[in-house]
Design a protein around this motif. Structure first.
Motif, mmCIF file in Angstrom:
data_model
loop_
_atom_site.group_PDB
_atom_site.id
_atom_site.type_symbol
_atom_site.label_atom_id
_atom_site.label_comp_id
_atom_site.label_asym_id
_atom_site.label_seq_id
_atom_site.Cartn_x
_atom_site.Cartn_y
_atom_site.Cartn_z
ATOM 1 N N SER A 50 0.833 -1.211 0.000
ATOM 2 C CA SER A 50 0.000 0.000 0.000
ATOM 3 C C SER A 50 0.862 1.252 0.000
ATOM 4 O O SER A 50 0.549 2.239 -0.687
ATOM 5 C CB SER A 50 -0.925 0.018 1.219
ATOM 6 N N ASP A 171 -5.964 -0.651 -4.980
ATOM 7 C CA ASP A 171 -5.396 -1.317 -3.798
ATOM 8 C C ASP A 171 -6.439 -2.278 -3.240
ATOM 9 O O ASP A 171 -7.420 -1.848 -2.632
ATOM 10 C CB ASP A 171 -4.990 -0.271 -2.757
ATOM 11 N N GLU A 172 -6.220 -3.574 -3.479
ATOM 12 C CA GLU A 172 -7.153 -4.632 -3.066
ATOM 13 C C GLU A 172 -8.587 -4.301 -3.448
ATOM 14 O O GLU A 172 -9.468 -4.253 -2.585
ATOM 15 C CB GLU A 172 -7.025 -4.881 -1.566
HETATM 16 MG MG MG Z 1 -2.268 -2.743 2.171
#
Ligand code: MG
Ligand code: ADP
Lengths: 239, 405
Positions: A50, A171-172
């Motif tokens: 991240s 991000d995810e």
């Molecule tokens: Mg992360």
């Protein structure tokens, strides 16, 4: 289409904290991502994925190192111009969607163009177009709480691409979704990539990573495998 | 991002949370309403008092016992001002037209089965012209009445109406403190003066008042409550003031401090203006405090709003909002809240002022200056108190903001 480098990171570090408690979230990253790539960033939790996405997305500044985005040195850019770069060149998709609850799907998607001072009529037109692209042409006026999780994430994708960025960062994006919806979202990413969009996505699911063309493997703030073929994922996950 | 867009967005955000927005505005509404109503009422009081003193006429002067300072210190005034002073002013001061001495008291008045406690004024025939009173029926007091200590009375319009309603009062006998008086006239209605009803008064000869009601109580002669003087014209008022002062100083053998006060209508107007002006300013200041409190309320809510909307702020920054865009957004919200509150408050204040003007003798007036002031002050308050929350929002780090749950 001539190949060009979208992301070039040279010796990027990110250090959190001071004194005894410093955390080297990024410990010297060298990485390039070319125009038109579809990458998955993988690695253990806390390995710095991240943090790196935030640096690439110009949301965060590295402690040290060089970062060229679409040929521009962004390490030297001021806050205001950085906001402009985020607006024009980058699109973000988050795990928690981050839609504004008081706005309709259409208004949420129009938001980036508001900050780009696009004329109102064009905003509406382009936002509608983007929502149709993610298959939500019939949900323009719905509020986020009137949409399912998968639909909300599709609105977020439409918002990310509406200003025609050079790089789409996620991000995810499927972290909060079930497997069926995950497949729908991945289909959209795949289509976007086929039409030329560079896509970089963090995931911890091998099935998700297998849909991409390149896996970047992270460990302890460093890139262990910059060019891992998705088929070879088993070698690292087993290790 | 342009202003129109920012404005639309702010309206959207504020209307999305109507309850909170209206409660936040409440402070500004109350503040503005009270400023406008208070100033309106204060100015109304000012105007009412001024008009009443102006109605005395520009030529009128009053001589009252006691010096300025002594009058403030004690209610026990010296009994040194006497009828002879009034006569001396009339005969010796060239710029004076006429002089009326007045002696006042409150006594029970009875007629038949009816009684009332009313103001009784002992005075001279010149009272009519000096104070611009008129007789509606019958006659007023004459010099002969005074010479002969006649027990005659001219009744104020309300008093006559109360006792006699549709009968003719002329020639009837009433009892003032058990002394029988014959009604000789009824006055034309005059209205109230500074809250006291001038039509609820019985006028009797000054001499009769002293001999039958009060008794001759001063060693200097027939003491009076005050002397009304009319100057020859408006221009001679200052001269009259000066000459009366000199004459009385001589007559009273004053060496240091005067035991009387001479005031022209202009002087009284000035005093009244100072008092009511101060009153208005005080009311406005009190109301202004509530404006300030309203502003603090707005700041409070905006700070809460920034905390609650941290994620929104992070998201906006992520998709391209600069710190300044965020600053402007929150400033506009604060200013809109306070200005809207100000506008509604102005409406309420104007309404309240009109109500007061309709249902009370106060000539409450809507002051455009007060409205302009209140609205611009509330806008400014929004600006000032919006700055701190807006800067907090603008400063937020987008990653931290997005991560906050
Ligand atoms: Mg992360
Ligand atoms: N704001 C921060 N302050 C201190 N440490 C942080 C901060 N953000 C991240 N870290 C640390 O940096 C490391 C990398 O975090 P992150 O990039 O979120 O990992 P990942 O996304 O791969 O799970 C972790 O050890 C995390 O605790």
């Amino acid at each position: 289409m001539p190949q060009s480098t979208i992301v070039r990171l040279e010796g990027i570090t990110k250090v959190y904290g001071m004194g005894d408690t410093t955390v080297h979230a990024l410990a010297g990253i060298d990485l390039t991502i070319e125009q038109g790539e579809y990458c998955a960033i993988m690695g253990a939790s806390g390995s710095g994925k991240s943090t790196m996405m935030n640096v690439i997305g110009c949301l965060d500044r590295p402690t040290d190192g060089q970062y060229y985005l679409d040929g521009q040195d962004v390490a030297q850019v001021g806050d205001r111009d950085l906001a402009h770069i985020r607006n024009q060149k980058l699109g973000f998709v988050f795990q928690q969607f981050h839609l504004l609850p008081q706005l309709s799907a259409l208004e949420n998607v129009m938001l980036p163009m508001v900050y780009a001072s696009v004329p109102t009529a064009e905003r509406r037109e382009r936002a509608t177009e983007a929502l149709m692209r993610v298959g939500l042409g019939n949900r323009l006026q719905n509020r986020p709480n009137q949409l399912s999780g998968g639909q909300q994430q599709r609105v977020a994708i439409a918002r990310a691409i509406v200003n025609r960025p050079v790089l789409l960062l996620a991000d995810e994006p499927t972290g909060a979704l079930d497997s069926t919806t995950t497949r729908e979202i991945l289909t959209i990413f795949g289509e976007l990539n086929k039409s030329g969009m560079t896509v970089v996505m963090v995931t911890h699911e091998s099935e998700v990573a297998r849909c991409t063309n390149r896996v970047i493997w992270f460990k302890d703030g460093q890139v262990m495998q910059p060019y891992l073929a998705p088929e070879d994922l088993g070698t690292v996950t087993a290790a | 991002m342009d202003w129109v867009e920012s404005g639309k967005m702010a309206v959207k955000t504020l209307t999305a949370n109507k309850m909170r927005s209206s409660l936040t505005m409440l402070g500004m509404i109350i503040g503005n309403a009270s400023v406008i109503a208070m100033v309106g009422i204060g100015q109304g009081a000012q105007r009412l008092a001024s008009e009443q003193f102006e109605s005395l006429g520009p030529n009128v002067l009053f001589v009252a016992p006691g010096s300025g300072q002594a009058r403030q210190r004690t209610t026990n005034l010296p009994r040194t001002l006497v009828w002879d002073d009034a006569k001396a002013i009339a005969s010796q001061v060239p710029s004076v037209q006429e002089v009326a001495a007045q002696k006042q008291g409150q006594y029970p008045i009875v007629y038949g089965g009816l009684n009332s406690s009313s103001s009784v004024t002992g005075t001279t025939p010149s009272f009519l012209s000096v104070r611009s009173f008129d007789v509606a029926k019958g006659r007023f007091l004459t010099d002969l009445d005074l010479q002969r200590n006649q027990r005659v009375v001219a009744l104020g319009a309300d008093l006559a109406n109360r006792f006699f309603s549709d009968q003719d009062p002329i020639g009837k006998r009433i009892r003032i403190r058990n002394v029988s008086f014959q009604v000789i006239g009824v006055m034309r209605p005059k209205g109230s003066f500074l809250g006291s009803n001038q039509d609820d008064v019985a006028y009797i000869p000054l001499t009769t008042m002293a001999s039958t009601l009060t008794g001759r109580t001063s060693p200097y002669g027939l003491d009076v409550t005050f002397i009304s003087v009319s100057a020859k014209n408006e221009a001679s008022v200052p001269a009259a003031e000066f000459q009366i002062t000199n004459l009385l100083r001589r007559r009273h053998k004053i060496v240091s401090q005067d035991d009387f006060t001479v005031q022209a209508q202009k002087d009284i107007l000035q005093i009244v203006g100072t008092i009511t002006g101060g009153l208005t300013a005080m009311l406005a200041a009190i109301a202004g405090v509530s404006l300030l409190v309203g502003g603090i309320g707005i700041m409070n809510i905006m700070l809460v709003s920034v905390t609650e909307r941290t994620q929104e702020i992070g998201l906006r920054k992520a998709i391209g909002a600069s710190g300044q865009d965020i600053l402007v957004q929150f400033m506009i919200e604060a200013v809109l809240l306070s200005a809207a509150g100000g506008l509604i408050g102005t409406g309420v204040g104007v309404g309240g002022t009109l109500l007061v003007a309709t249902f009370s003798p106060l000539k409450a007036a809507i002051s455009p200056a007060a409205i302009a002031l209140a609205v611009s002050v509330s806008g400014t308050i929004g600006l000032v108190f919006g700055v701190i929350p807006a800067r907090q929002a603008a400063k937020l780090d987008p990653i931290v903001a997005l991560r906050s749950a």
